[in-house]
Design a protein around this motif. Structure first.
Motif, PDB file in Angstrom:
ATOM      1  N   LEU A  55      35.905  16.397   7.472  1.00 60.17           N
ATOM      2  CA  LEU A  55      36.483  16.114   8.946  1.00 60.17           C
ATOM      3  C   LEU A  55      36.441  14.614   9.210  1.00 60.17           C
ATOM      4  O   LEU A  55      37.242  13.910   9.912  1.00 60.17           O
ATOM      5  CB  LEU A  55      35.985  17.260   9.947  1.00 60.17           C
ATOM      6  N   TYR A  56      35.278  14.125   8.832  1.00 51.52           N
ATOM      7  CA  TYR A  56      35.060  12.590   9.326  1.00 51.52           C
ATOM      8  C   TYR A  56      35.983  11.641   8.683  1.00 51.52           C
ATOM      9  O   TYR A  56      36.730  10.727   9.303  1.00 51.52           O
ATOM     10  CB  TYR A  56      33.529  12.051   8.850  1.00 51.52           C
ATOM     11  N   LEU A  57      36.195  11.963   7.228  1.00 54.63           N
ATOM     12  CA  LEU A  57      37.198  11.237   6.545  1.00 54.63           C
ATOM     13  C   LEU A  57      38.686  11.360   7.255  1.00 54.63           C
ATOM     14  O   LEU A  57      39.510  10.460   7.269  1.00 54.63           O
ATOM     15  CB  LEU A  57      37.175  11.317   5.122  1.00 54.63           C
ATOM     16  N   MET A  58      38.798  12.398   7.575  1.00 53.96           N
ATOM     17  CA  MET A  58      40.533  12.610   8.024  1.00 53.96           C
ATOM     18  C   MET A  58      40.466  12.080   9.389  1.00 53.96           C
ATOM     19  O   MET A  58      41.493  11.520   9.439  1.00 53.96           O
ATOM     20  CB  MET A  58      40.517  14.504   8.546  1.00 53.96           C
ATOM     21  N   GLU A  59      39.614  11.991  10.150  1.00 57.67           N
ATOM     22  CA  GLU A  59      39.691  11.317  11.577  1.00 57.67           C
ATOM     23  C   GLU A  59      39.495   9.935  11.455  1.00 57.67           C
ATOM     24  O   GLU A  59      40.148   9.016  12.109  1.00 57.67           O
ATOM     25  CB  GLU A  59      38.451  11.590  12.315  1.00 57.67           C
ATOM     26  N   ARG A  60      38.806   9.292  10.168  1.00 57.18           N
ATOM     27  CA  ARG A  60      38.695   7.665  10.077  1.00 57.18           C
ATOM     28  C   ARG A  60      39.871   7.381   9.233  1.00 57.18           C
ATOM     29  O   ARG A  60      40.306   6.363   9.683  1.00 57.18           O
ATOM     30  CB  ARG A  60      37.676   7.339   9.020  1.00 57.18           C
ATOM     31  N   MET A  61      40.964   8.301   8.522  1.00 60.23           N
ATOM     32  CA  MET A  61      41.869   7.827   7.772  1.00 60.23           C
ATOM     33  C   MET A  61      43.246   8.373   8.664  1.00 60.23           C
ATOM     34  O   MET A  61      44.307   8.606   8.057  1.00 60.23           O
ATOM     35  CB  MET A  61      41.676   8.188   6.538  1.00 60.23           C
ATOM     36  N   GLN A  62      43.404   8.726   9.796  1.00 59.74           N
ATOM     37  CA  GLN A  62      44.355   9.420  10.662  1.00 59.74           C
ATOM     38  C   GLN A  62      45.549   8.729  10.327  1.00 59.74           C
ATOM     39  O   GLN A  62      46.646   9.373  10.275  1.00 59.74           O
ATOM     40  CB  GLN A  62      43.812   9.661  11.880  1.00 59.74           C
ATOM     41  N   GLY A  82      46.034   6.011  15.756  1.00 63.14           N
ATOM     42  CA  GLY A  82      45.199   5.277  14.599  1.00 63.14           C
ATOM     43  C   GLY A  82      44.090   6.050  14.388  1.00 63.14           C
ATOM     44  O   GLY A  82      43.847   7.078  14.921  1.00 63.14           O
ATOM     45  N   ALA A  83      43.143   5.215  13.589  1.00 61.34           N
ATOM     46  CA  ALA A  83      42.082   5.951  13.320  1.00 61.34           C
ATOM     47  C   ALA A  83      40.986   5.920  14.444  1.00 61.34           C
ATOM     48  O   ALA A  83      41.028   5.188  15.143  1.00 61.34           O
ATOM     49  CB  ALA A  83      41.266   5.054  12.045  1.00 61.34           C
ATOM     50  N   VAL A  84      40.255   7.021  14.367  1.00 63.35           N
ATOM     51  CA  VAL A  84      39.192   7.302  15.372  1.00 63.35           C
ATOM     52  C   VAL A  84      38.114   6.196  14.983  1.00 63.35           C
ATOM     53  O   VAL A  84      37.771   6.244  13.825  1.00 63.35           O
ATOM     54  CB  VAL A  84      38.859   8.673  15.157  1.00 63.35           C
ATOM     55  N   LEU A 123      32.733   7.824  17.462  1.00 64.13           N
ATOM     56  CA  LEU A 123      33.247   9.083  17.814  1.00 64.13           C
ATOM     57  C   LEU A 123      33.669  10.199  16.699  1.00 64.13           C
ATOM     58  O   LEU A 123      33.445  11.241  16.702  1.00 64.13           O
ATOM     59  CB  LEU A 123      34.341   8.610  18.465  1.00 64.13           C
ATOM     60  N   ALA A 124      34.271   9.645  15.522  1.00 68.80           N
ATOM     61  CA  ALA A 124      34.445  10.385  14.255  1.00 68.80           C
ATOM     62  C   ALA A 124      33.302  11.143  13.878  1.00 68.80           C
ATOM     63  O   ALA A 124      33.364  12.474  13.669  1.00 68.80           O
ATOM     64  CB  ALA A 124      35.011   9.710  13.229  1.00 68.80           C
ATOM     65  N   PHE A 125      32.169  10.427  13.886  1.00 71.36           N
ATOM     66  CA  PHE A 125      30.920  11.234  13.245  1.00 71.36           C
ATOM     67  C   PHE A 125      30.470  12.308  14.470  1.00 71.36           C
ATOM     68  O   PHE A 125      29.927  13.385  13.983  1.00 71.36           O
ATOM     69  CB  PHE A 125      29.743   9.999  13.299  1.00 71.36           C
TER      70      PHE A 125
END
Length: 127
Positions: free
Chosen positions: A81-88, A99-101, A105-107
């Motif tokens: 989930l963290y990677l999905m949010e960072r690479m959104q 854009g990326a979170v 906030l992503a963590f």
């Protein structure tokens, strides 16, 4: 409330009451290890998944095994989930081009979501 609203509520309750017994019987048979009408279709898929993942369906997990696998699953889910949010921004099906979170906030979101979603399913059965 309108008549239509009351009719929808009544229909919903009637449907719930109508399917309670059949679904309860089906679930009791599944959890009891008995044969169900879906076995011819789903059993081969289940056996294949067990073989691929190395699961022995006859083996009961000890609490330590269960705790380890839950922690492993929760950690992997949180990381995904963290990677999905960072690479959104590069993910497909992003029509708004978000854009990326941010890192914090992503963590925080991944940790919070993982805790609230897996916390409800980790209750072990009493012996």
């Amino acid at each position: 409330m309108t008549t239509n609203g009351w009719m929808q509520i009544g229909l919903f309750l009637a449907l719930i009451l109508a399917i309670t017994k059949p679904i309860g019987v089906f679930m009791a048979r599944v959890f009891g290890g008995e044969r169900t009408f879906l076995d011819p279709v789903l059993r081969p898929i289940e056996r294949l998944l067990y073989r691929v993942t190395g699961v022995d369906e006859k083996h009961e997990m000890r609490w330590t095994e269960y705790a380890f696998t839950m922690l492993l699953f929760s950690g992997a889910s949180m990381l995904l989930l963290y990677l999905m949010e960072r690479m959104q921004q590069w993910l497909p099906w992003n029509p708004q081009k978000f854009g990326a979170v941010g890192q914090a906030l992503a963590f925080n979101t991944a940790a919070s979501f993982t805790r609230t979603r897996t916390g409800r399913t980790t209750r072990a059965r009493s012996p």
